[in-house]
Write an enzyme that holds these catalytic residues in place. Sequence first.
Site, PDB file in Angstrom:
ATOM      1  N   TRP A 174      64.683 -31.978  10.723  1.00 15.06           N
ATOM      2  CA  TRP A 174      64.290 -33.377  10.899  1.00 15.06           C
ATOM      3  C   TRP A 174      63.138 -33.526  11.893  1.00 15.06           C
ATOM      4  CZ3 TRP A 174      66.573 -37.140  14.878  1.00 15.06           C
ATOM      5  CH2 TRP A 174      66.876 -36.490  16.071  1.00 15.06           C
ATOM      6  N   GLU A 208      73.975 -32.016  19.094  1.00 15.77           N
ATOM      7  CA  GLU A 208      74.642 -30.892  18.424  1.00 15.77           C
ATOM      8  C   GLU A 208      75.851 -30.348  19.185  1.00 15.77           C
ATOM      9  OE1 GLU A 208      71.107 -28.466  17.923  1.00 15.77           O
ATOM     10  OE2 GLU A 208      71.003 -29.166  15.839  1.00 15.77           O
ATOM     11  N   LYS A 233      73.760 -32.850  24.144  1.00 15.17           N
ATOM     12  CA  LYS A 233      72.642 -31.910  24.208  1.00 15.17           C
ATOM     13  C   LYS A 233      71.325 -32.670  24.265  1.00 15.17           C
ATOM     14  CE  LYS A 233      70.643 -28.119  21.505  1.00 15.17           C
ATOM     15  NZ  LYS A 233      70.704 -27.408  20.223  1.00 15.17           N
ATOM     16  N   GLN A 234      71.265 -33.755  23.480  1.00 20.99           N
ATOM     17  CA  GLN A 234      70.012 -34.501  23.347  1.00 20.99           C
ATOM     18  C   GLN A 234      70.329 -35.949  22.987  1.00 20.99           C
ATOM     19  OE1 GLN A 234      69.598 -31.712  19.936  1.00 20.99           O
ATOM     20  NE2 GLN A 234      68.052 -33.174  19.292  1.00 20.99           N
TER      21      GLN A 234
HETATM   22  O1  IFM Z   1      66.093 -30.079  14.878  1.00 20.71           O
HETATM   23  C1  IFM Z   1      66.333 -29.487  16.113  1.00 20.71           C
HETATM   24  C2  IFM Z   1      67.605 -30.044  16.687  1.00 20.71           C
HETATM   25  O2  IFM Z   1      67.537 -31.425  16.876  1.00 20.71           O
HETATM   26  C3  IFM Z   1      67.932 -29.355  17.991  1.00 20.71           C
HETATM   27  N1  IFM Z   1      68.026 -27.928  17.773  1.00 20.71           N
HETATM   28  C4  IFM Z   1      66.821 -27.328  17.251  1.00 20.71           C
HETATM   29  C5  IFM Z   1      66.413 -27.989  15.950  1.00 20.71           C
HETATM   30  C6  IFM Z   1      65.083 -27.394  15.451  1.00 20.71           C
HETATM   31  O3  IFM Z   1      64.048 -27.690  16.322  1.00 20.71           O
END
Ligand code: IFM
Length: 530
Positions: free
Chosen positions: A77, A216, A338-339
């Site tokens: 994405w 994640e 994580k984000q």
């Molecule tokens: O798409 C990302 C994800 O949001 C976080 N882990 C790495 C992926 C690839 O960059």
Amino acid sequence: MSSIKNFDILYKPHQARWLALWKRFDIALEGNDFVKKVLRLHAFHLLQVASTYNEDIDAGMPARGLHGEAYRGHIFWDELYVFPFYNLHAPEITRALLMYRYRRLGAAKEYAQQKGYRGAMYPWQSASTGDEQTQVVHLNPMSGEWGPDYSSLQRHVSVAVAFNVWQYFITTGDRDFLDRYGAEMLLEIAHFWSSISTYNEKTKRYEIEGVMGPDEFHEKYPGTKKGGVVNNAYTNVMAVWVIEKALGIIDKMMQEEEKNALLLKVGVSKEEISRWRQITQKMAIEMSKDGLIYQFKGYERLKELDWDDYRRRYDNIHRIDRILKSEGLSPDEFKVAKQADVLMLFYVLKFKELKDIFSRLGYPFNKNIMKKNFQYYFPRTSHGSTLSVVVHAYVADLLGMQDKSMDYLIKALKSDIYDTQGGTTQEGIHTGVMGSSLELFWRCFAGLSIEEDSLSLNPKLPEGWQRIRFKIRYKNIWFNMAIRRGKIQIVAEPLEQLSLGHQLEVPILVCNKLYKLKPKKTHTIEYASR
Ligand code: IFM
């Protein structure tokens, strides 16, 4: 094979081609050399991956560029963070990258079917064939143990594909693309979101279960084996956004015949359309009475993490998931992200779009709610992905926290040149953070906003910055901008009008005031900084 007579034979055309790219993509910034240099470096790296010179290739935008072997070149994405850079300068590149997705629409439909859904469900990790490439086991380097990997449940990748189609369309006005490919993709994706939504008789709401949001760390509910969570706020709201866009296309942009032909092609019935309308009124968002948007159903029951303790015990807690797992715990149990997840909504959609969606669904939404959610999730996020820092930089700016925003922008700019994740840059650049940091330059400092029918500016230069200059293209008009504190110079060059010999006026909103620009003339506009 003929030999090359001298270096110049190769070098001269190479140089000319790079010059042509820089003429479109370059930015200038007086007052902060670090930011300027890194942003230009980011532009350079992105153009090495996709430029006007490779748009005939059937390839997508790999998350780690063409620079290394991370993720085996797969497409995620992350495109959502990168495409605005191309949309604003050479949209033919975005069109080519979107065609990579269109050519795999059949595979996305098969994937949906395999999983018991309808419409098109794009894979979390995509490669040549368009089927799911995500690994099913994952190595935790901290414990040396392999564990199950649920990340393919990030169905929101299909939201990103639809969002990218729409952003490309509104930036370029490329109706041909929408008619031939984009509308079909949007409708197929809307169909998928409808089919994955189930009606809960008890709550009288539609729900989406078995998915992971962008964060994640939350792969499932604590103590269970089944992957995914219920009602991830980002996924549910964006699913509604996709369905609304699809409805908008068939309701407002198509003649009856065209519409019927398209509905027939994608296999969407009248009953299905009325279900779509229901979903846009009744999708569930899990929210507290005082406006905290829960990342998913049951989030409020998770445990708080003792962040200070982990900071004391470990040098780096970006990957707190791995630390917890190595201690026999699971991030699923804690309020750790994580984000950006809920906050992604504020990055992706405009305030008005969010307010409209929330209010149609019967939930409150206002600036205080945004602030509350930022203040809640910010300290509970470890920024284990570079994508997190750019989103937080943008949302902090949006909410008036300029110092915090600048801190996070600098973190984003350092990600690859200082390899801040400790070893990941060697495996490839992070295209998402590179694209998004450039987008932040236009969005935060020029206050650029791309709307369906207007372009607007609302500049705000940080302390010490004297001037920024750049060129962007919006619906076949080039805008050359030079922004100082309190003063903007703009030259508009409409491609079509000039070629037709017309001298029409070009509208632009500056700090909410409408100006009509004469093509090719320099206009100086005074503004009061935000
Ligand atoms: O798409 C990302 C994800 O949001 C976080 N882990 C790495 C992926 C690839 O960059």
